[in-house]
Design a protein around this motif. Sequence first.
Motif, PDB file in Angstrom:
ATOM      1  N   ASP A 167      16.619  18.735 -10.049  1.00 26.56           N
ATOM      2  CA  ASP A 167      17.535  19.087  -8.970  1.00 26.56           C
ATOM      3  C   ASP A 167      17.375  18.165  -7.772  1.00 26.56           C
ATOM      4  O   ASP A 167      18.242  18.140  -6.893  1.00 26.56           O
ATOM      5  CB  ASP A 167      17.297  20.535  -8.536  1.00 26.56           C
ATOM      6  CG  ASP A 167      17.574  21.518  -9.663  1.00 26.56           C
ATOM      7  OD1 ASP A 167      18.725  21.566 -10.136  1.00 26.56           O
ATOM      8  OD2 ASP A 167      16.634  22.225 -10.082  1.00 26.56           O
ATOM      9  N   GLY A 168      16.290  17.427  -7.722  1.00 21.68           N
ATOM     10  CA  GLY A 168      16.041  16.497  -6.641  1.00 21.68           C
ATOM     11  C   GLY A 168      14.652  15.904  -6.790  1.00 21.68           C
ATOM     12  O   GLY A 168      13.959  16.135  -7.787  1.00 21.68           O
ATOM     13  N   VAL A 169      14.239  15.125  -5.788  1.00 23.05           N
ATOM     14  CA  VAL A 169      12.929  14.472  -5.819  1.00 23.05           C
ATOM     15  C   VAL A 169      12.258  14.615  -4.460  1.00 23.05           C
ATOM     16  O   VAL A 169      12.929  14.738  -3.424  1.00 23.05           O
ATOM     17  CB  VAL A 169      13.027  12.975  -6.187  1.00 23.05           C
ATOM     18  CG1 VAL A 169      13.603  12.789  -7.582  1.00 23.05           C
ATOM     19  CG2 VAL A 169      13.838  12.195  -5.149  1.00 23.05           C
ATOM     20  N   GLU A 170      10.942  14.598  -4.500  1.00 29.07           N
ATOM     21  CA  GLU A 170      10.131  14.587  -3.281  1.00 29.07           C
ATOM     22  C   GLU A 170       9.292  13.324  -3.292  1.00 29.07           C
ATOM     23  O   GLU A 170       8.515  13.095  -4.223  1.00 29.07           O
ATOM     24  CB  GLU A 170       9.214  15.814  -3.239  1.00 29.07           C
ATOM     25  CG  GLU A 170       8.244  15.807  -2.061  1.00 29.07           C
ATOM     26  CD  GLU A 170       7.299  17.001  -2.061  1.00 29.07           C
ATOM     27  OE1 GLU A 170       7.755  18.109  -1.725  1.00 29.07           O
ATOM     28  OE2 GLU A 170       6.110  16.817  -2.419  1.00 29.07           O
ATOM     29  N   LEU A 171       9.442  12.476  -2.283  1.00 34.27           N
ATOM     30  CA  LEU A 171       8.596  11.295  -2.163  1.00 34.27           C
ATOM     31  C   LEU A 171       7.222  11.735  -1.658  1.00 34.27           C
ATOM     32  O   LEU A 171       7.122  12.480  -0.679  1.00 34.27           O
ATOM     33  CB  LEU A 171       9.207  10.280  -1.201  1.00 34.27           C
ATOM     34  CG  LEU A 171      10.280   9.342  -1.770  1.00 34.27           C
ATOM     35  CD1 LEU A 171      11.503  10.118  -2.237  1.00 34.27           C
ATOM     36  CD2 LEU A 171      10.680   8.290  -0.737  1.00 34.27           C
ATOM     37  N   HIS A 172       6.175  11.280  -2.345  1.00 39.94           N
ATOM     38  CA  HIS A 172       4.816  11.619  -1.926  1.00 39.94           C
ATOM     39  C   HIS A 172       4.395  10.641  -0.838  1.00 39.94           C
ATOM     40  O   HIS A 172       3.961   9.528  -1.108  1.00 39.94           O
ATOM     41  CB  HIS A 172       3.875  11.536  -3.127  1.00 39.94           C
ATOM     42  CG  HIS A 172       2.573  12.255  -2.923  1.00 39.94           C
ATOM     43  ND1 HIS A 172       2.125  12.673  -1.689  1.00 39.94           N
ATOM     44  CD2 HIS A 172       1.598  12.637  -3.815  1.00 39.94           C
ATOM     45  CE1 HIS A 172       0.949  13.271  -1.823  1.00 39.94           C
ATOM     46  NE2 HIS A 172       0.615  13.263  -3.097  1.00 39.94           N
ATOM     47  N   GLY A 173       4.522  11.095   0.407  1.00 40.43           N
ATOM     48  CA  GLY A 173       4.119  10.272   1.541  1.00 40.43           C
ATOM     49  C   GLY A 173       2.820  10.735   2.157  1.00 40.43           C
ATOM     50  O   GLY A 173       2.524  10.404   3.308  1.00 40.43           O
ATOM     51  N   ALA A 174       2.037  11.498   1.380  1.00 44.56           N
ATOM     52  CA  ALA A 174       0.844  12.161   1.909  1.00 44.56           C
ATOM     53  C   ALA A 174      -0.414  11.720   1.173  1.00 44.56           C
ATOM     54  O   ALA A 174      -0.383  10.937   0.231  1.00 44.56           O
ATOM     55  CB  ALA A 174       1.023  13.680   1.782  1.00 44.56           C
TER      56      ALA A 174
END
Length: 357
Positions: A167-174
């Motif tokens: 349904d979407g993506v989350e960029l791992h910026g952590a």
Amino acid sequence: MTSLFDRYQLGDLALPNRVVMAPMSRVRATADGRATASMATYYAQRATAGLIVTEGVHPNRVGRSNPGTPGLVTEEHVAAWRPVTDAVHVNGGRIFAQLMHGGRVSHPGTTGLQPVGPSAVAAVGEVFTPNGPQQAPVPRALDSAEIPEQARSYADAARRGVDAGFDGVELHGANGYLIAQFLSSTANLRTDAYGGPVAHRIRFAVEAVEATVDAVGGPRTGIRLSPGAGLWGAEDTVVPELYSALLAELNRFDLAYIHLEATTDEDTLLQLRKIWDGTLIVSPTRPMGAQRTDRRSADHWLDLGADLISFGRAFISNPDLVERLRAGLPMARDDQDTWYQGGDAGYVDYPAYRHAA
């Protein structure tokens, strides 16, 4: 007063509650990074979450951090993920893929390639390899002409993710991975347009987000951030200034959400809430810390202005976590020895709560 069990509209997604399953490494993919039938079972079991965010998925070969992690690099990866997303959707759930480029947190034994990073500075600590933990190697500093390609790798993986049914993506910026390395003043020693002052250190994050939004749209794009976490030796300086500038830039993109970890003081996080115009997911506890997110910490952050709350380790042993939280049922304990060992034990064999006859 906002409740954890209130509905929430996240773009085109109608979430039945405000509980988010946080990304957690479980290293159950095949050696070449394909998702498995057990992974489909695992995520489907937890589909009552308002939103699931998967474990970190590498967007290209050099970005793979650990053995056993899945990818979205090839058409074979796409095909392997489709049964996972189908299983979640059939069970009424919604699922985003977390796109995680390890940067310097990797090893040639895992990828066959020298890790890359903003500067030739090794991560602090040992990294996982097929031959056990090894000291983090010194990465190759990316040439300025190569950096846009690494930013685009998130967008390319996002396209493949949508094709795979996410349904979407989350960029791992952590947590000290590539985006966080560019934000860091200790991992990033560059003096060009990608290093030095705050406006330069946030550039890679903004370019990665912008490329992903161009690829799949803002409502299908989120990003996770851990202000001041200092993990893997990627220390931040001027945390309020750095993350305020980043969120102000990200406001331009109509993102699905920002996912903040509570890795800095509450006043700074509240300042960031005021700057960020969109949906905010808060993870109330430090990753791998002694405290675990519970109903009390969730309610606290909902009262402070978070829209959604992410739960991590509680989901490992409580596939029916939403119902346990709703009914005040006891939480099952997980077996930490099974977190990364592979196989189905400690993965898909935790039952839902059984009421006494």
